[in-house]
Design an enzyme around this catalytic site. Structure first.
Site, PDB file in Angstrom:
ATOM      1  N   LYS A 199      -7.104 -11.257 -14.467  1.00  0.00           N
ATOM      2  CA  LYS A 199      -8.050 -11.516 -13.526  1.00  0.00           C
ATOM      3  C   LYS A 199      -8.889 -10.435 -13.311  1.00  0.00           C
ATOM      4  CE  LYS A 199      -7.872 -12.019  -8.315  1.00  0.00           C
ATOM      5  NZ  LYS A 199      -7.374 -12.051  -7.409  1.00  0.00           N
ATOM      6  N   LYS A 227     -11.592  -4.580  -9.828  1.00  0.00           N
ATOM      7  CA  LYS A 227     -12.005  -3.340  -9.884  1.00  0.00           C
ATOM      8  C   LYS A 227     -10.843  -2.307 -10.304  1.00  0.00           C
ATOM      9  CE  LYS A 227     -15.026  -0.310  -7.255  1.00  0.00           C
ATOM     10  NZ  LYS A 227     -15.127   0.589  -6.178  1.00  0.00           N
ATOM     11  N   LYS A 270       0.737  -1.280   0.065  1.00  0.00           N
ATOM     12  CA  LYS A 270      -0.107   0.101  -0.012  1.00  0.00           C
ATOM     13  C   LYS A 270       0.681   1.277   0.048  1.00  0.00           C
ATOM     14  CE  LYS A 270      -4.132  -2.152   2.064  1.00  0.00           C
ATOM     15  NZ  LYS A 270      -4.642  -2.948   3.368  1.00  0.00           N
TER      16      LYS A 270
END
Ligand code: TRP
Length: 323
Positions: free
Chosen positions: A192, A195, A113
Site C-alpha cells: 500500500k 509515506k 502510537k
C-alpha cells in the site's frame, strides 16, 4: 442538505495514493450541491507529531495547495485551517472534562502510537477529544473517514451523548461515513502506498524526479523483453490501469502479454500518462506554492465562515454547562 465535515492530516505533500484514495472522492462530494461541506487542515493534530515549525507550516501549504489544485472550490466548501479556530481547543477542553480517562486509554490509535513513536506526549492521548471538538463544534451530521478513524467517531458520539444526557440538546449526533478501502493504491514496491513505507509517487515533483522514481523504484520482474509478461502481478501495470482509460489499459495489457514489450516501455507510458493526466493540477499546485498569500487568504476566509458557527455552538455549550 446534510452537513459533511472532514479533517485532513497535514503530514506533507500528498502522494498519488492520497490523491486517488482521498482527495478526488472528497472533492467530488464537496462539489455536490446537496452537501453543506466543511474541510479543514488538522494542523493542531499534526503538532502532536511534528515539532519543527517550518515543516508544520510548509505541510499546511502543501496540503492546501494540493486540494485546491485538484478542484476544491472554496466558495462551495468551508475550507480552513484548524489552528485558526480557537473555539476548537476550548471545546476540546470541555469534552476532556466529560470523557472518562479509562475510555481514552482504550484508544487503538494511541496504543499504536505508543508502540511506534519516541515522543509520547499528552496531546496524543487527548487527540480523540480534539477530533470530537472538530466535529461537534459545527453540528456536523456526516463525517467521511477511513476505517482507522472509526473508533474516534465512536468516542465523539460517546462524549456527545454523555453531555446531551446530562444537559439535554447540546450536540448533534454525527454519523461516520466509512470510506471504502477499495482504492488500495500500490506503492512502488507493491505494498500500500504510504509515506512511512517510502514507496510513494509524488505527482507534483518535477519530470526528472518523477522519471527517476518510476524507473528506479517501481519493482518489476526479470522476464526478458521478448517474453510474454504477467499483468496480474505487475506494479507498473496496476498503476497504469488505475490512471488510464479502459481501452488504454487493455492495449498495454495485450502488448505485455504478447511479448516484445518490456517494463521499460510500460514505465515510459506510465510517466507520460501521469504527466498528461495531472497537467493542470501540477501547474496549479506550483502556482499556489508560489502564491502562499492567496492560500492564506482562502483559508482565512474559510476560517471566518467557520468561526461564525463555532462561536455560536460554543456559547450554547458554555451556557448549558454553567460557564
Ligand atoms: N484524525 C484524522 C486522521 O488522522 C484527521 C481528523 C482530525 C479528522 N479531525 C477530524 C477527520 C475530524 C474527520 C473529522 O485522518
Amino acid at each position: 442538505m446534510a452537513r459533511i465535515l472532514t479533517g485532513i492530516q497535514s503530514t506533507g505533500r500528498p502522494h498519488l495514493g492520497n490523491i486517488l484514495g482521498a482527495i478526488l472522492p472528497a472533492v467530488k462530494m464537496s462539489n455536490d450541491d446537496q452537501n453543506d461541506s466543511f474541510l479543514f487542515i488538522a494542523d493542531m493534530h499534526s503538532i502532536t507529531q511534528i515539532k519543527n515549525s517550518e515543516e508544520l507550516k510548509s505541510n499546511t501549504y502543501a496540503v492546501a495547495s494540493a486540494w485546491l489544485a485538484f478542484g476544491l472550490d472554496p466558495t462551495k466548501t468551508v475550507f480552513y485551517r484548524q489552528s485558526d479556530i480557537p473555539e476548537c481547543t476550548e471545546l476540546a477542553w470541555y469534552l476532556n472534562c466529560f470523557f472518562p480517562y479509562q475510555r481514552l486509554k482504550l484508544s487503538h490509535s494511541f496504543k499504536d502510537k505508543v508502540n511506534r513513536l519516541g515522543d509520547v506526549n499528552s496531546g496524543l492521548f487527548v487527540y480523540p477529544m480534539l477530533m470530537a471538538a472538530d466535529i461537534l463544534l459545527y453540528d456536523a451530521e456526516r463525517v467521511p473517514v477511513g476505517r482507522d478513524q472509526l473508533q474516534h467517531l465512536e468516542m465523539t458520539r460517546d462524549v456527545a451523548s454523555r453531555i446531551n444526557h446530562k444537559y439535554k440538546d447540546v450536540f448533534i449526533m454525527p454519523e461516520p461515513i466509512l470510506q471504502k478501502e477499495s482504492m488500495l493504491i500500490p506503492g512502488t514496491d507493491g505494498k500500500k502506498m504510504s509515506k512511512s513505507s517510502n514507496n510513494v509517487i509524488d505527482v507534483f515533483s518535477d519530470v526528472k524526479t518523477l522519471k527517476k522514481v518510476i524507473n528506479k523504484n517501481i519493482i518489476t520482474d526479470t522476464i526478458p523483453l521478448e517474453k510474454p509478461k504477467n499483468t496480474d502481478t505487475s506494479i507498473v501495470y496496476a498503476l497504469y490501469k488505475l490512471l488510464a482509460k479502459p481501452e488504454e489499459a487493455e492495449l498495454m495489457a495485450s502488448r505485455l502479454k504478447e511479448g516484445g514489450y518490456g517494463w521499460g516501455h510500460a514505465k515510459k507510458e506510465l510517466l507520460s500518462l501521469i504527466i498528461e493526466r495531472f497537467k493542470e493540477p501540477r501547474e496549479k499546485f506550483n502556482y499556489y506554492l508560489d502564491h502562499q498569500d492567496e492560500v492564506d487568504e482562502i483559508l482565512s476566509n474559510g476560517a471566518k465562515k467557520a468561526r461564525i458557527i463555532a462561536s455560536s455552538t460554543l456559547s450554547r455549550v458554555r451556557k448549558k454547562i454553567g460557564l
